[in-house]
Enzyme design. Structure first.
Site, PDB file in Angstrom:
ATOM      1  NE  ARG A  71      37.980  24.164   6.273  1.00  0.00           N
ATOM      2  CZ  ARG A  71      36.616  24.678   5.645  1.00  0.00           C
ATOM      3  NH1 ARG A  71      36.729  26.948   6.250  1.00  0.00           N
ATOM      4  NH2 ARG A  71      35.862  25.108   4.462  1.00  0.00           N
ATOM      5  NE  ARG A 121      34.714  36.017   5.643  1.00  0.00           N
ATOM      6  CZ  ARG A 121      35.352  34.749   6.315  1.00  0.00           C
ATOM      7  NH1 ARG A 121      34.253  34.181   7.155  1.00  0.00           N
ATOM      8  NH2 ARG A 121      36.748  35.003   7.323  1.00  0.00           N
ATOM      9  CD  GLU A 151      28.473  19.940   7.505  1.00  0.00           C
ATOM     10  OE1 GLU A 151      29.493  20.748   7.994  1.00  0.00           O
ATOM     11  OE2 GLU A 151      28.339  19.415   6.126  1.00  0.00           O
ATOM     12  CE  LYS A 192      31.297  33.493  10.775  1.00  0.00           C
ATOM     13  NZ  LYS A 192      33.153  33.514  11.243  1.00  0.00           N
ATOM     14  CG  PHE A 245      33.141  20.023   6.922  1.00  0.00           C
ATOM     15  CD1 PHE A 245      33.476  20.426   6.331  1.00  0.00           C
ATOM     16  CD2 PHE A 245      33.771  20.247   8.527  1.00  0.00           C
ATOM     17  CE1 PHE A 245      34.340  21.972   6.391  1.00  0.00           C
ATOM     18  CE2 PHE A 245      34.449  20.803   8.613  1.00  0.00           C
ATOM     19  CZ  PHE A 245      34.681  21.940   7.250  1.00  0.00           C
ATOM     20  NE  ARG A 272      40.343  30.255   8.087  1.00  0.00           N
ATOM     21  CZ  ARG A 272      38.995  30.617   9.029  1.00  0.00           C
ATOM     22  NH1 ARG A 272      38.548  30.419   9.975  1.00  0.00           N
ATOM     23  NH2 ARG A 272      38.574  32.430   8.011  1.00  0.00           N
ATOM     24  CE  LYS A 303      32.176  28.307  13.249  1.00  0.00           C
ATOM     25  NZ  LYS A 303      33.385  28.264  13.578  1.00  0.00           N
ATOM     26  CD  GLU A 335      36.915  23.639  12.554  1.00  0.00           C
ATOM     27  OE1 GLU A 335      37.316  23.487  11.552  1.00  0.00           O
ATOM     28  OE2 GLU A 335      37.155  24.009  13.497  1.00  0.00           O
TER      29      GLU A 335
HETATM   30  P1  AMP Z   1      34.418  31.204  12.186  1.00  0.00           P
HETATM   31  O1  AMP Z   1      36.516  30.660  12.214  1.00  0.00           O
HETATM   32  O2  AMP Z   1      34.232  31.796  13.914  1.00  0.00           O
HETATM   33  O3  AMP Z   1      34.714  32.594  10.869  1.00  0.00           O
HETATM   34  O4  AMP Z   1      34.242  29.539  11.404  1.00  0.00           O
HETATM   35  C1  AMP Z   1      34.264  28.822  10.187  1.00  0.00           C
HETATM   36  C2  AMP Z   1      35.043  27.899  10.862  1.00  0.00           C
HETATM   37  O5  AMP Z   1      34.591  26.935  11.131  1.00  0.00           O
HETATM   38  C3  AMP Z   1      35.612  27.199  10.028  1.00  0.00           C
HETATM   39  O6  AMP Z   1      36.197  27.611   8.912  1.00  0.00           O
HETATM   40  C4  AMP Z   1      35.951  25.870  10.050  1.00  0.00           C
HETATM   41  O7  AMP Z   1      37.617  25.728  10.512  1.00  0.00           O
HETATM   42  C5  AMP Z   1      35.081  25.793  11.303  1.00  0.00           C
HETATM   43  N1  AMP Z   1      34.311  24.789  11.560  1.00  0.00           N
HETATM   44  C6  AMP Z   1      33.391  23.710  12.139  1.00  0.00           C
HETATM   45  N2  AMP Z   1      32.495  23.451  12.111  1.00  0.00           N
HETATM   46  C7  AMP Z   1      32.644  23.101  10.387  1.00  0.00           C
HETATM   47  C8  AMP Z   1      31.618  22.478   9.785  1.00  0.00           C
HETATM   48  N3  AMP Z   1      30.629  21.666  10.091  1.00  0.00           N
HETATM   49  N4  AMP Z   1      31.532  23.319   8.593  1.00  0.00           N
HETATM   50  C9  AMP Z   1      32.406  24.512   7.795  1.00  0.00           C
HETATM   51  N5  AMP Z   1      32.988  24.947   8.905  1.00  0.00           N
HETATM   52  C10 AMP Z   1      33.110  24.376  10.119  1.00  0.00           C
END
Ligand code: AMP
Length: 576
Positions: free
Chosen positions: A267, A435, A260, A441, A364, A296, A262, A325
Site C-alpha cells: 500500500r 476496517r 477492483e 476483500k 485506486f 501503510r 486486489k 498499491e
Molecule cells: P489485506 O492486506 O489482506 O488486509 O488486504 C487489504 C490490502 O489489500 C490493502 O491494504 C491494500 O494494500 C491491498 N489492495 C490491493 N488492491 C487493492 C484495491 N483495489 N483496493 C484496496 N486495497 C487493495
C-alpha cells in the site's frame, strides 16, 4: 508542567482499572496542561512523536540500559541493568529501582540540554517540555557518533530523574508505557476536557493524525476549529482498510458493487504538490519536495521508490493525495509482495535495486484533488476525480450487480497473477484507519467440491457453438452406489473461451437429450467447483444451492462414483 507531575499522574492512572476513571483522570490532566497539552496528549499514550510523523527515537533497548547504568553510578553496568530486567520484567521498575542523580559524565555537560548534573535537588527538576526537547534532540542524532550522543542525552535525563520519573521516562523511551491509555481514551478525554463532541474530535484525528494538535485546537478553537481541520499535503493519514467478505454479502447489502482487482503488492499513499509540499512527510519542512510517498503504517518511503515519484511527477499536474498499491513486476508479471517490501526497506543502492525489479503503481483512490478534500465524497466520485487528475496508473473499477461479471473480473485478476478482487460500496466515504463493511476483500473459497455435470446450456452470440452453463450434481448416495444424482447449481463463470471449446468437445458426446438451448448430459465428467456458500434452496433437487459457483477445472482423475456426495454437501452446509 514538571515531569514529576506527569509521572505522578501516570502512576495514578496505572492504578485505576475502570475505563471511565482512567478517562476522567486524563481529562483532568488535559485541563491542567497549559502549553504542554500537545506533548502530554502523546506522552500519556506512550508516544513521543505525532502519529503522522515518520520520526523515531531510533534507540535499541541496550542504549537505554547503558544510560540507566551510567546514571545509577560507577558500580552499575548495562549488564546489571539487563539482569535486573530479566528478573523484574519491566524496564520502568528497573529504572525506578536505582538511585539516580549527581553522576558526572560527558552527558552531564553535552547532553541533558546542557543542564548539568545533580538530580532531585529541586533546582534541576525536569519539565515535560524539557523531556520533549531532549527526546527531539535524541531523535535528531544520526550518523557516526550518534549512538554515543543518544546515550549521553538519555543519561542526562535519567541523571536528573526521581524514581517515579525514571519509571515513566524509561517506559516512554522504549515504547512500553502501558498505563492503560489508548487512542479512544485520549479522544474521549479531549472531548470532555474542552467540551466538544467526540465525533468532531474523531474526524479531526482522522484528517490530521495528530492528537496534540487536535487537543490544542479543541481547547483554543472549539468545535468550529475542529471542523475546519483538513487534510494537509505531505501529512499522511491512516489507510482505509478492508475486511473479509463474500460477493453475496456485497450484493445482498448494496444495490451494486464497485469491483477492483486486489493487487498483490504494498500500500502507498502519495502526496503531491507541484508548488512543493507544505508538510515534510514527517520530518522537516521540505518545500523543494513535490512528492512524498508513505507506506501503510505511514512511514516515509519516498526515497526508496523513485519510480513512483517520477511517475507522479509525469502524470499528475495538480495538488493531490492518492491511495494505491505498488506492485513489483518482472516482464509484466507481478512478483510476490515481499519483493516490493524489500524495496520499501532499501536505503542504499536504490538505483541498482531499480534495475532488478520494476515497480508499477495502481492508484485506486483519491483523498484530495486540486484544493478539494474528498474523504466525504462517495467512492465513485473519488474514482472519477482520480481518473481526471492522474492520466496513467489508475486501477480499473467496475460497477455491477451481476455475479457473473464479478466472477469474470476475478478470473481476469487471477489470470494476471493478482490476488483476487476487492468489493467496495459505491456510495461509501473514505474512513481512514477503519476496517469496515464498505471495503470487502473477497474471501478465498473454503473447500471445493467435485461435482458431476448432468446438464448444460448452449451459449449465445459469439459462444453459440459452445456449451456454456453447466448443471452440477452431487451423488445422492453416500456409499458410491447407483443412487443417482441430485442437482445443486449451475456454473458458468471462471471459464475461458479456450476452456469452453475443450469442455464442449469433452461433453458433447455425452449429450442425452436436447430441449431448446438446454441439454441433458449423462453423468460422466467431474468438475472441481469453488463457491462462497451453500444455501438451502428449493430451486434444485438436492434442496441446496451453491452461491457464486466457479469452475476450477476438470477432475480427469475422478469418475462420477468418486464425486462428492450429497451427505458431504450437507455437512459443509452445517459447518458454515
Ligand atoms: P489485506 O492486506 O489482506 O488486509 O488486504 C487489504 C490490502 O489489500 C490493502 O491494504 C491494500 O494494500 C491491498 N489492495 C490491493 N488492491 C487493492 C484495491 N483495489 N483496493 C484496496 N486495497 C487493495
Amino acid at each position: 508542567m514538571e515531569f514529576g507531575e506527569f509521572a505522578d499522574t501516570a502512576a495514578e492512572i496505572e492504578a485505576l482499572s475502570a475505563d471511565t476513571d482512567i478517562a476522567a483522570r486524563v481529562t483532568t490532566l488535559f485541563e491542567n496542561a497549559n502549553d504542554d497539552l500537545p506533548v502530554l496528549s502523546r506522552f500519556v499514550q506512550g508516544r513521543v512523536f505525532p502519529a503522522w510523523s515518520s520520526r523515531t527515537l531510533d534507540i535499541g533497548p541496550s542504549y537505554c540500559y547503558e544510560a540507566v547504568a551510567r546514571a545509577a553510578g560507577t558500580n552499575v553496568s548495562a549488564d546489571d541493568v539487563e539482569a535486573r530486567l530479566a528478573d523484574v520484567g519491566d524496564i520502568g521498575e528497573v529504572a525506578a529501582s536505582y538511585d539516580f542523580g549527581g553522576q558526572q559524565g560527558l552527558g552531564a555537560f553535552t547532553g541533558g540540554g546542557g543542564s548539568g548534573s545533580g538530580g532531585g535537588d529541586g533546582a534541576n527538576d525536569l519539565t515535560v517540555a524539557e523531556v520533549a526537547e531532549e527526546l527531539d534532540a535524541l531523535a535528531e542524532a544520526q550518523g557516526s557518533g550518534s549512538q554515543d550522543k543518544k546515550i549521553d542525552i538519555l543519561f542526562g535525563l535519567f541523571n536528573r530523574a526521581s524514581s517515579d520519573e525514571a519509571r515513566y521516562l524509561a517506559r516512554l523511551v522504549l515504547s512500553e508505557m502501558r498505563i492503560g491509555v489508548g487512542e479512544g481514551t485520549v479522544r474521549d478525554a479531549t472531548a470532555q476536557a474542552f467540551d466538544v463532541s467526540v465525533e468532531s474530535v474523531e474526524r479531526a484525528l482522522q484528517v490530521s493524525n495528530d492528537y496534540g494538535e487536535v487537543a490544542r485546537v479543541a481547547r483554543e478553537e472549539g468545535e468550529d476549529g475542529l471542523e475546519a481541520m483538513d487534510l494537509e499535503l505531505g501529512r499522511p493519514v491512516q489507510a482505509m482498510l478492508a475486511q473479509a467478505g463474500a460477493v453475496s454479502d456485497a450484493l445482498d447489502d448494496w444495490d451494486e458493487a464497485a469491483v477492483e482487482w486486489k493487487y498483490d503488492g504494498a500500500r502507498v499513499q502519495i502526496h503531491h504538490d507541484p508548488e512543493g509540499l507544505e508538510w515534510a512527510g514527517g520530518t522537516e519542512p521540505a518545500a523543494d519536495r513535490e512528492v512524498a510517498v508513505f507506506s501503510r503504517n505511514m512511514e516515509d518511503v519516498t526515497d526508496a521508490l523513485p519510480e513512483v515519484v517520477e511517475h507522479v511527477e509525469e502524470h499528475l499536474d495538480v495538488p493531490a493525495i492518492l491511495d494505491g498499491e505498488v506492485v513489483a513486476t518482472e516482464d509484466g508479471d507481478p512478483l510476490p509482495f515481499q519483493e516490493v517490501l524489500r524495496r520499501f526497506r532499501r536505503k542504499h543502492d536504490v538505483a541498482q535495486a531499480r534495475e532488478e525489479v520494476e515497480l508499477d503503481l495502481f492508484a485506486f483512490d483519491c483523498l484530495h484533488a486540486d484544493g478539494t478534500d474528498l474523504l466525504r465524497a462517495p467512492l465513485t466520485e473519488r474514482h472519477d476525480r482520480l481518473e481526471a487528475v492522474l492520466d496513467s496508473g489508475v486501477s480499473d473499477l467496475w460497477i455491477t450487480d451481476d455475479p457473473e461479471e464479478i466472477a469474470a473480473i476475478e478470473a481476469e485478476a487471477l489470470e494476471a497473477g493478482h490476488e483476487g478482487i476487492m468489493l467496495k460500496r459505491p456510495s461509501s466515504t473514505y474512513s481512514p484507519g477503519r476496517r469496515g463493511k464498505n471495503w470487502l476483500k473477497r474471501k478465498p473459497d473454503v473447500e471445493t467440491l467435485d461435482l458431476v455435470v448432468t446438464g448444460a446450456e448452449w451459449g449465445e452470440g459469439r459462444r453459440a457453438s459452445f456449451l456454456g452453463t453447466f448443471l452440477l450434481s452431487a451423488r445422492a448416495d453416500e456409499s458410491g452406489g447407483d443412487g443417482g444424482f441430485e442437482t445443486l447449481g449451475k456454473v458458468a463463470t471462471g471459464i475461458t473461451d479456450e476452456e469452453l471449446a475443450d469442455l464442449t468437445e469433452l461433453l458433447e458426446p455425452h449429450v442425452r437429450t436436447q430441449d431448446g438451448q438446454a441439454v441433458e448430459i449423462s453423468p460422466e465428467v467431474v468438475f472441481e467447483v469453488g463457491y462462497e456458500e451453500i444455501q438451502e434452496s428449493p430451486t434444485y433437487s438436492s434442496g441446496y444451492a451453491l452461491r457464486f459457483p466457479r469452475f476450477l477445472g476438470v477432475r480427469d482423475d475422478k469418475d462420477p462414483e468418486d464425486a462428492d456426495s450429497l451427505a458431504r454437501v450437507e455437512r459443509l452446509a452445517d459447518e458454515q
